[in-house]
Motif scaffolding. Structure first.
Motif, short mmCIF file in Angstrom:
data_model
loop_
_atom_site.label_atom_id
_atom_site.label_comp_id
_atom_site.label_asym_id
_atom_site.label_seq_id
_atom_site.Cartn_x
_atom_site.Cartn_y
_atom_site.Cartn_z
N ALA A 197 0.85 -1.19 0.00
CA ALA A 197 0.00 0.00 0.00
C ALA A 197 0.89 1.24 0.00
CB ALA A 197 -0.91 0.00 1.23
N GLU A 198 0.42 2.30 -0.64
CA GLU A 198 1.19 3.54 -0.75
C GLU A 198 0.65 4.57 0.24
OE1 GLU A 198 2.06 7.14 -3.89
OE2 GLU A 198 1.06 5.34 -4.60
N MET A 199 1.51 4.95 1.19
CA MET A 199 1.08 5.94 2.17
C MET A 199 1.00 7.31 1.51
SD MET A 199 2.44 7.04 5.95
CE MET A 199 2.67 5.37 6.42
N ILE A 200 -0.13 7.96 1.71
CA ILE A 200 -0.33 9.31 1.21
C ILE A 200 0.05 10.32 2.29
CG2 ILE A 200 -2.00 10.96 0.26
CD1 ILE A 200 -1.44 8.51 -1.56
N SER A 201 -0.46 10.09 3.51
CA SER A 201 -0.13 10.98 4.62
C SER A 201 -0.36 10.27 5.94
CB SER A 201 -0.97 12.26 4.57
OG SER A 201 -2.33 11.96 4.80
N ILE A 202 0.37 10.73 6.95
CA ILE A 202 0.17 10.24 8.31
C ILE A 202 0.40 11.41 9.26
CG2 ILE A 202 2.55 9.45 8.52
CD1 ILE A 202 1.43 7.16 10.33
N ASP A 203 -0.47 11.51 10.24
CA ASP A 203 -0.35 12.57 11.23
C ASP A 203 -0.69 11.98 12.59
OD1 ASP A 203 -0.12 15.18 12.36
OD2 ASP A 203 -2.31 15.36 12.30
N LEU A 204 0.25 12.02 13.51
CA LEU A 204 0.04 11.54 14.87
C LEU A 204 0.25 12.71 15.81
CD1 LEU A 204 2.12 8.25 14.64
CD2 LEU A 204 -0.36 8.43 14.62
N SER A 205 -0.67 12.89 16.74
CA SER A 205 -0.54 14.00 17.68
C SER A 205 -1.12 13.64 19.03
CB SER A 205 -1.22 15.25 17.12
OG SER A 205 -2.58 15.00 16.89
N PRO A 206 -0.55 14.22 20.10
CA PRO A 206 -1.10 13.96 21.43
C PRO A 206 -2.49 14.56 21.55
CG PRO A 206 0.90 15.31 21.55
CD PRO A 206 0.60 15.08 20.11
N GLY A 207 -3.36 13.84 22.22
CA GLY A 207 -4.72 14.33 22.44
C GLY A 207 -4.93 14.69 23.89
N ALA A 208 -6.16 14.74 24.28
CA ALA A 208 -6.53 15.15 25.64
C ALA A 208 -6.31 14.02 26.64
CB ALA A 208 -8.01 15.56 25.65
N ASN A 209 -6.19 14.41 27.91
CA ASN A 209 -6.15 13.43 28.99
C ASN A 209 -7.53 12.80 29.12
OD1 ASN A 209 -3.50 14.07 29.58
ND2 ASN A 209 -4.04 15.56 31.14
N ALA A 241 -3.59 9.42 28.62
CA ALA A 241 -3.81 10.41 27.56
C ALA A 241 -3.95 9.72 26.21
CB ALA A 241 -2.65 11.40 27.52
N LYS A 242 -4.67 10.37 25.33
CA LYS A 242 -4.89 9.86 23.97
C LYS A 242 -3.75 10.26 23.05
CE LYS A 242 -9.91 10.38 23.69
NZ LYS A 242 -10.96 11.02 22.91
N ILE A 243 -3.52 9.44 22.06
CA ILE A 243 -2.75 9.82 20.87
C ILE A 243 -3.73 9.64 19.72
CG2 ILE A 243 -0.86 9.23 19.33
CD1 ILE A 243 0.65 8.18 21.77
N ILE A 244 -3.94 10.69 18.97
CA ILE A 244 -4.86 10.67 17.83
C ILE A 244 -4.03 10.59 16.55
CG2 ILE A 244 -6.69 11.90 16.60
CD1 ILE A 244 -7.47 11.06 19.43
N GLY A 245 -4.42 9.69 15.67
CA GLY A 245 -3.71 9.55 14.41
C GLY A 245 -4.64 9.57 13.23
N ARG A 246 -4.13 10.07 12.14
CA ARG A 246 -4.89 10.02 10.88
C ARG A 246 -3.92 9.52 9.82
NH1 ARG A 246 -7.51 14.49 7.13
NH2 ARG A 246 -8.61 13.06 5.77
N ILE A 247 -4.34 8.49 9.13
CA ILE A 247 -3.50 7.91 8.08
C ILE A 247 -4.34 7.78 6.81
CG2 ILE A 247 -4.01 5.58 8.95
CD1 ILE A 247 -1.30 4.71 7.81
N GLU A 248 -3.71 8.11 5.70
CA GLU A 248 -4.38 7.97 4.39
C GLU A 248 -3.43 7.21 3.48
OE1 GLU A 248 -6.23 10.71 0.80
OE2 GLU A 248 -5.34 11.69 2.54
#
Length: 134
Positions: A34-46, A64-71
């Motif tokens: 699979a070809e990664m288009i984008s990935i974004d990982l960031s800390p979220g709220a407690n 705490a959460k870590i929120i990620g978005r991958i395309e």
């Protein structure tokens, strides 16, 4: 996630947890070509204590959460396999949003590719000891 779940490691920093998630996702995508288009990982709220009462927290510890978005793009016949493997990965706690779009024109349609966009969540134990309040 439906697979085995990793309890947050008290020795794992948010940055290290994000790196583990990133590496896991890269391995999964690579194994399915699979070809990664984008990935974004960031800390979220407690998370409040009520969100995961079964996970014990010591003095000065917060979940705490870590929120990620991958395309990514992949062959249409492997899209659900990739999603299943991501959800089964112990670094991923849940998939909160999933969108699979078929290409309707262009070279992607000819190659029978689909675009997959996922929002996921993981957890990390953060220590608040040693920090000064404002």
């Amino acid at each position: 996630a439906l697979g085995s779940m990793r309890l947050p490691d008290r020795k794992l920093s948010t940055l290290a947890a994000e790196r583990n998630i990133f590496n896991s996702l890269n391995e999964i995508l690579k194994s399915y070509k699979a070809e990664m288009i984008s990935i974004d990982l960031s800390p979220g709220a407690n998370l409040p204590m009520s969100a995961a009462p079964g996970i014990k927290r010591g003095p000065g510890e917060k979940l705490a959460k870590i929120i990620g978005r991958i395309e990514f793009d992949c062959a249409e016949d492997v899209a659900t396999k990739v999603v299943s493997e991501i959800e089964d990965n112990p670094e991923i706690y849940s998939i909160s949003r999933l969108q699979i779009s078929r290409y309707n024109s262009g070279q992607e349609e000819f190659r029978r590719l689909v675009n997959v966009d996922i929002t996921l969540e993981s957890w990390v134990m953060k220590s608040t000891l040693g920090r000064r309040g404002r």
